[in-house]
Design a protein around this motif. Structure first.
Motif, mmCIF file in Angstrom:
data_model
loop_
_atom_site.group_PDB
_atom_site.id
_atom_site.type_symbol
_atom_site.label_atom_id
_atom_site.label_comp_id
_atom_site.label_asym_id
_atom_site.label_seq_id
_atom_site.Cartn_x
_atom_site.Cartn_y
_atom_site.Cartn_z
ATOM 1 N N ALA A 241 -5.585 7.422 3.011
ATOM 2 C CA ALA A 241 -4.640 7.932 2.017
ATOM 3 C C ALA A 241 -5.312 8.135 0.658
ATOM 4 O O ALA A 241 -5.061 9.130 -0.023
ATOM 5 C CB ALA A 241 -3.456 6.975 1.882
ATOM 6 N N PHE A 242 -6.172 7.205 0.267
ATOM 7 C CA PHE A 242 -6.789 7.292 -1.054
ATOM 8 C C PHE A 242 -8.055 8.135 -1.087
ATOM 9 O O PHE A 242 -8.519 8.510 -2.163
ATOM 10 C CB PHE A 242 -7.032 5.898 -1.640
ATOM 11 C CG PHE A 242 -5.808 5.369 -2.319
ATOM 12 C CD1 PHE A 242 -5.555 5.663 -3.652
ATOM 13 C CD2 PHE A 242 -4.874 4.631 -1.623
ATOM 14 C CE1 PHE A 242 -4.410 5.221 -4.271
ATOM 15 C CE2 PHE A 242 -3.717 4.179 -2.230
ATOM 16 C CZ PHE A 242 -3.483 4.477 -3.556
ATOM 17 N N ARG B 91 -7.566 11.278 -2.902
ATOM 18 C CA ARG B 91 -7.357 11.177 -4.346
ATOM 19 C C ARG B 91 -8.687 11.017 -5.062
ATOM 20 O O ARG B 91 -9.672 10.601 -4.487
ATOM 21 C CB ARG B 91 -6.427 10.001 -4.657
ATOM 22 C CG ARG B 91 -5.078 10.177 -3.971
ATOM 23 C CD ARG B 91 -4.150 9.066 -4.313
ATOM 24 N NE ARG B 91 -2.932 9.209 -3.511
ATOM 25 C CZ ARG B 91 -1.782 8.693 -3.849
ATOM 26 N NH1 ARG B 91 -1.659 7.999 -4.955
ATOM 27 N NH2 ARG B 91 -0.731 8.855 -3.079
ATOM 28 N N ALA C 90 -4.977 2.865 4.413
ATOM 29 C CA ALA C 90 -5.034 2.953 2.945
ATOM 30 C C ALA C 90 -6.251 3.764 2.514
ATOM 31 O O ALA C 90 -6.169 4.602 1.609
ATOM 32 C CB ALA C 90 -5.082 1.551 2.337
ATOM 33 N N MET D 3 -10.602 4.347 -2.800
ATOM 34 C CA MET D 3 -10.260 2.944 -2.586
ATOM 35 C C MET D 3 -11.534 2.115 -2.492
ATOM 36 O O MET D 3 -12.507 2.531 -1.867
ATOM 37 C CB MET D 3 -9.462 2.782 -1.297
ATOM 38 C CG MET D 3 -8.982 1.360 -1.066
ATOM 39 S SD MET D 3 -8.082 1.154 0.487
ATOM 40 C CE MET D 3 -9.398 0.549 1.540
ATOM 41 N N CYS E 84 1.969 2.002 -3.389
ATOM 42 C CA CYS E 84 0.853 2.566 -4.166
ATOM 43 C C CYS E 84 0.610 4.032 -3.809
ATOM 44 O O CYS E 84 0.374 4.861 -4.692
ATOM 45 C CB CYS E 84 -0.427 1.768 -3.922
ATOM 46 S SG CYS E 84 -0.370 0.066 -4.512
ATOM 47 N N THR E 85 0.648 4.365 -2.517
ATOM 48 C CA THR E 85 0.383 5.740 -2.113
ATOM 49 C C THR E 85 1.548 6.663 -2.457
ATOM 50 O O THR E 85 1.351 7.862 -2.650
ATOM 51 C CB THR E 85 0.064 5.851 -0.605
ATOM 52 O OG1 THR E 85 1.125 5.266 0.142
ATOM 53 C CG2 THR E 85 -1.241 5.176 -0.273
ATOM 54 N N LEU F 270 -7.281 2.716 -5.865
ATOM 55 C CA LEU F 270 -6.791 1.433 -5.378
ATOM 56 C C LEU F 270 -7.985 0.517 -5.156
ATOM 57 O O LEU F 270 -8.943 0.892 -4.488
ATOM 58 C CB LEU F 270 -6.024 1.603 -4.064
ATOM 59 C CG LEU F 270 -5.521 0.318 -3.400
ATOM 60 C CD1 LEU F 270 -4.495 -0.382 -4.288
ATOM 61 C CD2 LEU F 270 -4.937 0.618 -2.031
ATOM 62 N N THR G 98 -1.108 7.277 -9.104
ATOM 63 C CA THR G 98 -2.143 6.301 -8.757
ATOM 64 C C THR G 98 -3.313 7.015 -8.095
ATOM 65 O O THR G 98 -3.181 7.578 -7.012
ATOM 66 C CB THR G 98 -1.582 5.216 -7.816
ATOM 67 O OG1 THR G 98 -0.457 4.602 -8.435
ATOM 68 C CG2 THR G 98 -2.639 4.166 -7.518
ATOM 69 N N VAL H 206 0.839 -1.203 0.000
ATOM 70 C CA VAL H 206 0.000 0.000 0.000
ATOM 71 C C VAL H 206 0.873 1.251 0.000
ATOM 72 O O VAL H 206 0.580 2.231 -0.692
ATOM 73 C CB VAL H 206 -0.972 -0.010 1.199
ATOM 74 C CG1 VAL H 206 -1.616 1.355 1.400
ATOM 75 C CG2 VAL H 206 -2.048 -1.078 0.996
ATOM 76 N N ASN H 207 1.975 1.222 0.760
ATOM 77 C CA ASN H 207 2.885 2.372 0.789
ATOM 78 C C ASN H 207 3.480 2.656 -0.578
ATOM 79 O O ASN H 207 3.644 3.815 -0.956
ATOM 80 C CB ASN H 207 3.981 2.163 1.829
ATOM 81 C CG ASN H 207 3.476 2.297 3.246
ATOM 82 O OD1 ASN H 207 2.415 2.866 3.494
ATOM 83 N ND2 ASN H 207 4.220 1.753 4.190
#
Length: 103
Positions: free
Chosen positions: A69-70, A73, A66, A77, A36-37, A45, A42, A33-34
């Motif tokens: 974090a997403f 964006r 996760a 996720m 990806c972030t 996810l 990206t 995941v790290n």
């Protein structure tokens, strides 16, 4: 034991998890995941739980991090193909209200 298969499609990444997401294997998912972030390109996810058999609180912690974090964006996720056992864990912990879980 858990295995993670990663597929990239443009700005989307899908992680296919197989096995058990527990205290022993959570660091493996956290590292993935790290990665990806860390990639700003990206945007979305997806985690496919079709072959995930077990989920512990250590795994829930990684999923929450996760998700946070997403959420910043565009794509966010999503968790898909959740079996009955894991869905029950999500229900009991209230994670169904937090995470984007699809059938």
């Amino acid at each position: 034991m858990m295995t993670i298969e990663k597929k990239e499609n443009g700005n989307e990444i899908t992680l296919f998890l197989t096995g058990r997401l527990d205290t022993t294997t959570a660091p493996q998912l956290e590292a993935e995941v790290n990665v990806c972030t860390a990639d700003a390109a990206t945007q979305k996810l997806t985690m496919d739980f079709k072959d995930l058999e077990y989920l512990s609180s250590a795994g829930l912690r990684i999923l929450l991090a996760a998700h946070k974090a997403f959420m910043k964006r565009e794509g966010g996720m999503t968790i898909c193909h959740v079996n009955e056992t894991i869905r029950e864990v999500f229900e009991v912990t209230g994670f169904l209200d937090i995470l984007n879980v699809e059938e």
